[in-house]
Design an enzyme around this catalytic site. Structure first.
Site, PDB file in Angstrom:
ATOM      1  N   CYS A  67      13.605  -1.456  -9.746  1.00  0.00           N
ATOM      2  CA  CYS A  67      12.908  -1.231  -8.270  1.00  0.00           C
ATOM      3  C   CYS A  67      11.875  -2.705  -8.292  1.00  0.00           C
ATOM      4  O   CYS A  67      11.785  -3.230  -7.030  1.00  0.00           O
ATOM      5  CB  CYS A  67      12.398  -0.075  -7.870  1.00  0.00           C
ATOM      6  SG  CYS A  67      11.441   0.118  -6.726  1.00  0.00           S
ATOM      7  N   GLY A 106      -0.894  -2.559  -6.822  1.00  0.00           N
ATOM      8  CA  GLY A 106      -1.807  -1.683  -7.621  1.00  0.00           C
ATOM      9  C   GLY A 106      -1.313  -1.584  -9.066  1.00  0.00           C
ATOM     10  O   GLY A 106      -1.715  -0.640  -9.715  1.00  0.00           O
ATOM     11  N   ASP A 154      -4.565   3.329  -6.570  1.00  0.00           N
ATOM     12  CA  ASP A 154      -4.411   2.039  -7.160  1.00  0.00           C
ATOM     13  C   ASP A 154      -4.280   0.998  -6.059  1.00  0.00           C
ATOM     14  O   ASP A 154      -5.108  -0.151  -6.031  1.00  0.00           O
ATOM     15  CB  ASP A 154      -3.491   1.951  -8.193  1.00  0.00           C
ATOM     16  CG  ASP A 154      -3.779   2.961  -9.121  1.00  0.00           C
ATOM     17  OD1 ASP A 154      -4.716   3.247  -9.646  1.00  0.00           O
ATOM     18  OD2 ASP A 154      -2.799   3.335  -9.858  1.00  0.00           O
ATOM     19  N   SER A 155      -3.604   1.247  -5.177  1.00  0.00           N
ATOM     20  CA  SER A 155      -3.188   0.224  -4.108  1.00  0.00           C
ATOM     21  C   SER A 155      -4.257   0.144  -2.927  1.00  0.00           C
ATOM     22  O   SER A 155      -4.306  -1.175  -2.313  1.00  0.00           O
ATOM     23  CB  SER A 155      -1.724   0.358  -3.335  1.00  0.00           C
ATOM     24  OG  SER A 155      -1.793   1.573  -2.736  1.00  0.00           O
ATOM     25  N   CYS A 182       9.965   8.318  -8.245  1.00  0.00           N
ATOM     26  CA  CYS A 182       9.725   8.699  -7.123  1.00  0.00           C
ATOM     27  C   CYS A 182      10.816   9.517  -6.032  1.00  0.00           C
ATOM     28  O   CYS A 182      10.608  10.600  -5.603  1.00  0.00           O
ATOM     29  CB  CYS A 182       9.053   7.534  -5.907  1.00  0.00           C
ATOM     30  SG  CYS A 182      10.305   6.399  -5.905  1.00  0.00           S
ATOM     31  N   MET A 197       0.941  -1.132  -0.009  1.00  0.00           N
ATOM     32  CA  MET A 197      -0.030  -0.083   0.142  1.00  0.00           C
ATOM     33  C   MET A 197       0.690   1.126  -0.107  1.00  0.00           C
ATOM     34  O   MET A 197       1.503   1.550   0.918  1.00  0.00           O
ATOM     35  CB  MET A 197      -0.868  -0.008   1.421  1.00  0.00           C
ATOM     36  CG  MET A 197      -1.949  -1.183   1.204  1.00  0.00           C
ATOM     37  SD  MET A 197      -3.053  -1.469   2.712  1.00  0.00           S
ATOM     38  CE  MET A 197      -3.865   0.119   2.478  1.00  0.00           C
ATOM     39  N   SER A 198       0.849   1.905  -0.985  1.00  0.00           N
ATOM     40  CA  SER A 198       1.545   3.252  -1.123  1.00  0.00           C
ATOM     41  C   SER A 198       0.611   4.416  -0.822  1.00  0.00           C
ATOM     42  O   SER A 198       1.314   5.548  -0.863  1.00  0.00           O
ATOM     43  CB  SER A 198       1.985   3.542  -2.737  1.00  0.00           C
ATOM     44  OG  SER A 198       0.660   3.505  -3.671  1.00  0.00           O
ATOM     45  N   GLY A 199      -0.501   4.252  -0.368  1.00  0.00           N
ATOM     46  CA  GLY A 199      -1.074   5.387   0.164  1.00  0.00           C
ATOM     47  C   GLY A 199      -2.143   6.027  -1.232  1.00  0.00           C
ATOM     48  O   GLY A 199      -2.695   6.994  -1.051  1.00  0.00           O
ATOM     49  N   GLY A 200      -1.896   5.492  -2.210  1.00  0.00           N
ATOM     50  CA  GLY A 200      -2.528   6.086  -3.447  1.00  0.00           C
ATOM     51  C   GLY A 200      -3.605   5.203  -3.868  1.00  0.00           C
ATOM     52  O   GLY A 200      -4.183   4.416  -3.112  1.00  0.00           O
TER      53      GLY A 200
END
Length: 343
Positions: free
Chosen positions: A90, A115, A13-14, A189, A8-11
């Site tokens: 990455c 995501g 999609d995830s 990023c 979970m990236s906080g965005g």
């Protein structure tokens, strides 16, 4: 009930991925990776989403690993005169490598979800990645280097989502209204909002060198690492016609220019090759040498010790060392490798 850990990236999609899998009946865990100092906001937002979904959430600090495996590799690549692809590295070494292994171990999960816009399928008896329903958001090119052993453990719910608005509206319907419509994450990023030249200037000393065209010095450059194969603008050379970067020599501290036809090639050599489908089973493969570039038919693929020679049926523009070459048959990703050279 299968256990799945969602990166979970906080965005959007995830977060949608976590919500979707919970609704599908999975036992969902959330994990957020600290990759560099400035992603604290992402951690905070991911925690909010996990709390709203009533799922467990952990944070794993991978800053040192990310710095060594991705950032330093990125800077080293430019220092060597190539144009690296940090997102693909990455994905291979962090997101679907070290991070995936740690997250699954910590949560005792059976599966790992992200995501990314991709789908999983079976092709000629092998698990492969397939382009998503929303082809405009296709991220399979950036996943070409991830190891085939990972594939059976992965889930990509965004691969079947028609568009990002659908994901956003679904989240809002479950009282998750944390994002603006059209919100996107930054491509690279760790640049922290800087353009590439500004970022590299902080890490590599600018050393003036020669710009060469047809054996003659025609100008000066501020640093060879500011250039890439096929570049036409910003050369600071006036010859009365368009010129393009055809070669970058870190050893000589030189940029070589040529006419447009000199930037086309139909042969390339790959290192760090990674095939999801053995190339002996390929029938009508297409090669993609850059993100968003068109695909070219492949006439021959041949292993040469630790390298792979690829011959194309047509010449393509700006085959660039350091970039990823991904292979497809139809919508199926066959694998890929890092471009070592072109001829």
């Amino acid at each position: 009930m299968k256990r799945v850990v969602v990166a979970m990236s906080g965005g959007i999609d995830s977060s949608f991925t976590a919500l979707f899998l919970k609704l599908q009946g999975y036992h969902v865990f959330g994990v957020t990776f600290k990759l560099f100092e400035e992603n604290e906001e992402a951690v905070k937002k991911a925690k909010e989403v996990a709390k709203a979904l009533n799922i467990s959430h952990i944070v794993l600090d991978l800053r040192e690993d990310f710095k060594g495996l991705v950032i330093e590799t990125f800077i080293k690549g430019y220092k060597q005169g190539v144009t690296p692809n940090p997102c693909a590295i990455c994905n291979r070494d962090i997101k679907f490598g070290l991070a995936m292994d740690l997250a699954m171990k910590e949560t005792k999960a059976d599966l790992y979800a992200t995501g990314h816009y991709a789908r999983l399928s079976t092709y000629k008896g092998y698990p492969v990645l397939t382009q998503p329903k929303n082809q405009k958001k296709d991220q399979t090119y950036f996943l070409a280097l991830i190891k085939k052993e990972c594939l059976p453990k992965l889930l990509f719910p965004m691969g079947d989502v028609p568009d990002k608005r659908f994901a956003l509206e679904t989240l809002k319907s479950y009282s998750l209204d944390l994002w603006q419509d059209g919100e996107e994450s930054q491509d690279v990023c760790f640049l922290k909002g800087l353009d590439l030249k500004s970022y590299l200037s902080k890490h590599l000393p600018s050393v003036e060198g020669e710009v060469v065209y047809k054996g003659k010095v025609v100008g000066k450059h501020e640093g060879y690492f500011f250039y890439t194969i096929g570049q036409r603008k910003g050369l600071r050379v006036s010859m009365g016609k368009p010129l393009y970067v055809t070669r970058i020599s870190a050893e000589e501290n030189r940029i070589y220019l040529g006419d447009k036809d000199e930037v086309f090639s139909d042969r390339l050599v790959l290192s760090q090759s990674n095939f999801h489908l053995p190339f002996e089973l390929w029938e009508t493969p297409l090669a993609q040498v850059r993100y968003r570039s068109s695909r070219a038919a492949v006439s021959r693929v041949e292993k040469q010790n630790d390298k792979v020679l690829v011959e194309l049926k047509q010449k393509v523009f700006a085959i660039t060392p350091g970039q990823v070459c991904a292979f497809y048959e139809g919508e199926h990703l066959l694998g890929g490798g890092i471009i070592n050279s072109s001829t």
